[in-house]
Design an enzyme around this catalytic site. Structure first.
Site, PDB file in Angstrom:
ATOM      1  N   ARG A 121      83.020  23.598 -24.822  1.00  0.00           N
ATOM      2  CA  ARG A 121      82.458  24.864 -25.297  1.00  0.00           C
ATOM      3  C   ARG A 121      80.963  24.773 -25.546  1.00  0.00           C
ATOM      4  O   ARG A 121      80.248  25.752 -25.453  1.00  0.00           O
ATOM      5  CB  ARG A 121      83.192  25.314 -26.569  1.00  0.00           C
ATOM      6  N   TYR A 156      69.778  50.040 -22.429  1.00  0.00           N
ATOM      7  CA  TYR A 156      71.108  49.992 -21.810  1.00  0.00           C
ATOM      8  C   TYR A 156      72.157  50.469 -22.832  1.00  0.00           C
ATOM      9  O   TYR A 156      72.128  50.055 -23.998  1.00  0.00           O
ATOM     10  CB  TYR A 156      71.353  48.539 -21.396  1.00  0.00           C
ATOM     11  N   ASP A 193      64.943  43.324 -22.438  1.00  0.00           N
ATOM     12  CA  ASP A 193      65.987  43.235 -21.418  1.00  0.00           C
ATOM     13  C   ASP A 193      65.262  43.236 -20.074  1.00  0.00           C
ATOM     14  O   ASP A 193      64.663  44.225 -19.665  1.00  0.00           O
ATOM     15  CB  ASP A 193      66.948  44.433 -21.550  1.00  0.00           C
ATOM     16  N   LYS A 195      73.707  40.559 -12.468  1.00  0.00           N
ATOM     17  CA  LYS A 195      73.006  41.395 -11.490  1.00  0.00           C
ATOM     18  C   LYS A 195      72.273  40.523 -10.460  1.00  0.00           C
ATOM     19  O   LYS A 195      72.906  39.961  -9.593  1.00  0.00           O
ATOM     20  CB  LYS A 195      72.078  42.356 -12.220  1.00  0.00           C
TER      21      LYS A 195
HETATM   22  C1  LIG Z   1      74.524  45.458 -16.638  1.00  0.00           C
HETATM   23  C2  LIG Z   1      73.483  45.391 -17.675  1.00  0.00           C
HETATM   24  C3  LIG Z   1      73.680  44.669 -18.849  1.00  0.00           C
HETATM   25  C4  LIG Z   1      75.016  44.070 -19.226  1.00  0.00           C
HETATM   26  O1  LIG Z   1      75.442  43.074 -18.417  1.00  0.00           O
HETATM   27  P1  LIG Z   1      77.002  42.680 -18.250  1.00  0.00           P
HETATM   28  O2  LIG Z   1      76.919  41.359 -17.573  1.00  0.00           O
HETATM   29  O3  LIG Z   1      77.627  43.762 -17.466  1.00  0.00           O
HETATM   30  O4  LIG Z   1      77.596  42.568 -19.623  1.00  0.00           O
HETATM   31  C5  LIG Z   1      72.620  44.560 -19.727  1.00  0.00           C
HETATM   32  N1  LIG Z   1      71.440  45.154 -19.494  1.00  0.00           N
HETATM   33  C6  LIG Z   1      71.222  45.886 -18.393  1.00  0.00           C
HETATM   34  C7  LIG Z   1      69.889  46.523 -18.191  1.00  0.00           C
HETATM   35  C8  LIG Z   1      72.239  46.039 -17.454  1.00  0.00           C
HETATM   36  O5  LIG Z   1      72.032  46.809 -16.382  1.00  0.00           O
END
Ligand SMILES: *Cc1c(COP(=O)(O)O)cnc(C)c1O
Length: 387
Positions: A56, A109, A181, A206
């Site tokens: 972990r 987000y 972010d 992403k």
């Molecule tokens: C998709 C996304 C997230 C969250 O990511 P997950 O891996 O789906 O939890 C956070 N910030 C932005 C800008 C996103 O597009």
């Protein structure tokens, strides 16, 4: 690996791997581990300082990914988590304390906002949402109990570019931690830590993955914030599976060529959209007439494939004719993969500090690695079906 003399692409080809430690294999292997054995009692007694201790708490595969994220983001330290949302929640919890006040961009987000509204609020932490274009005027919203400023640039759904340097300048003077972010840029087109930000978070789901096949969160930070973040990270017990860490490392090797192509393809589609009668507006910061263009030029070295546009208002039946006829564009959450996506969105419903009234239907598009001419033809046919 942090070697500032090397270009980013060179660092990305070499970071997070050490063939000599793994029988010469180019890539760091998938280590599946819960128990890690200590050779003797002295080693067990010294486990607090051991890099490998329990599954972990990290394996050679996840450590390699953390090193690679440091190279990507130009960070001192990094943590990897099982999703973007878990990375976001860990950061917010790290600075939460009774009576604390957070400042969060109105363009954040959705789930970031929900964590503040549903989880933090219950524990007496108050959030004020601010206009993403506020810049240095963020100072007017700061209170003695303000602990954190959250940015996202360009913003989710609406793509406003924030004046990150102006906001971090104010925050530093007032001793407030800053978080951004950075998912849109993939970390490849923007290194916010070099612009004064303390913590850069990404949905590695992403562009780092790039292939729509894994969930991952990344937290890159300055040394000064690491202990606090790691404490929260360990308390939640969130860890990344070895296959996902391996796939993320594999994705990172090609992020440079992928992002360069997303930039070119995205701009070609964005420019074309801007010339269509049905399109009222395109939100793409690399377009010279975008309100965020100057700031984008200052903070980014390129644009990803994700942007927005607004078409004249149509009823849901006409919209369905447009969307249901697509074969190249998929409809679904997430983005950052090799493939194109398109979804209608409605940012008006959750905004509180600002309003979003573009006079038509907002649409979010992710331009993938397909040939742009094919995508443009498909959108043209889709717009024709609106009639
Ligand atoms: C998709 C996304 C997230 C969250 O990511 P997950 O891996 O789906 O939890 C956070 N910030 C932005 C800008 C996103 O597009």
């Amino acid at each position: 690996m942090k070697n500032d003399d090397l270009g980013l692409d060179t660092r990305l080809a070499h970071c997070g791997r050490s063939p000599a430690d793994h029988s010469g294999t180019v890539n760091t292997p998938v280590y599946r581990a819960s128990t890690i054995l200590f050779p003797n009692l002295a080693a067990l007694d010294a486990k607090e300082s051991a890099r490998l201790r329990y599954g972990r708490r990290g394996t050679p595969t996840t450590h390699a990914l953390e090193d690679a994220i440091c190279a990507l983001e130009g960070a001192d330290k990094a943590l990897v988590t099982p999703s973007g949302v878990s990375a976001i929640s860990i950061i917010l919890m790290s600075y939460a304390e009774p009576g604390a006040h957070f400042l969060v961009t109105d363009s954040a987000y959705g789930p970031t906002r929900k964590f503040c509204e549903f989880t933090l609020k219950k524990f007496g932490i108050e959030t004020t949402y601010y206009d993403p274009t506020i810049g240095a005027d963020i100072e007017t919203l700061i209170r003695p109990e303000t602990k954190l400023i959250w940015m996202e640039s360009p913003g989710s759904q609406t793509f406003e570019v924030q004046d990150v340097s102006a906001i971090t300048e104010v925050a530093r003077r007032r001793g407030i931690v800053t978080v951004i972010d950075n998912t849109w840029s993939g970390g490849y087109f923007c290194q916010p830590i070099s612009q004064g930000v303390d913590i850069s978070v990404q949905a590695g789901t992403k562009y780092i993955s790039g292939h729509s096949d894994l969930m991952l969160g990344t937290i890159a930070c300055r040394e000064s914030e690491y202990d606090r973040l790691r404490e929260a990270y360990l308390r939640f017990g969130l860890c990344v599976g070895p296959d996902d860490a391996f796939l993320a490392l594999r994705g990172l090797r090609t992020i440079g060529v992928r992002m360069a192509q997303h930039h070119v393809n995205g701009l070609e589609v964005a420019r074309w959209l801007g010339e269509q009668d049905e399109v009222l507006r395109v939100m793409h910061p690399a377009l010279p007439d975008d309100p965020g263009h100057t700031l984008w030029q200052r903070h980014f070295t390129g644009a990803s494939g994700l942007f927005g546009f607004v078409i004249r208002a149509v009823d849901r039946t006409a919209l369905a004719r447009m969307f249901d006829g697509f074969t190249l564009f998929g409809m679904g959450s997430s983005w950052g993969g090799f493939e194109s996506l398109m979804v209608p969105s409605n940012p008006s419903v959750y905004r509180t500090a600002t309003t979003w009234e573009p006079g038509g239907q907002t649409i979010r598009i992710h331009v993938g690695l397909e040939h742009p001419a094919d995508l443009i033809r498909e959108i043209r046919q889709g717009l024709d079906r609106l009639r």
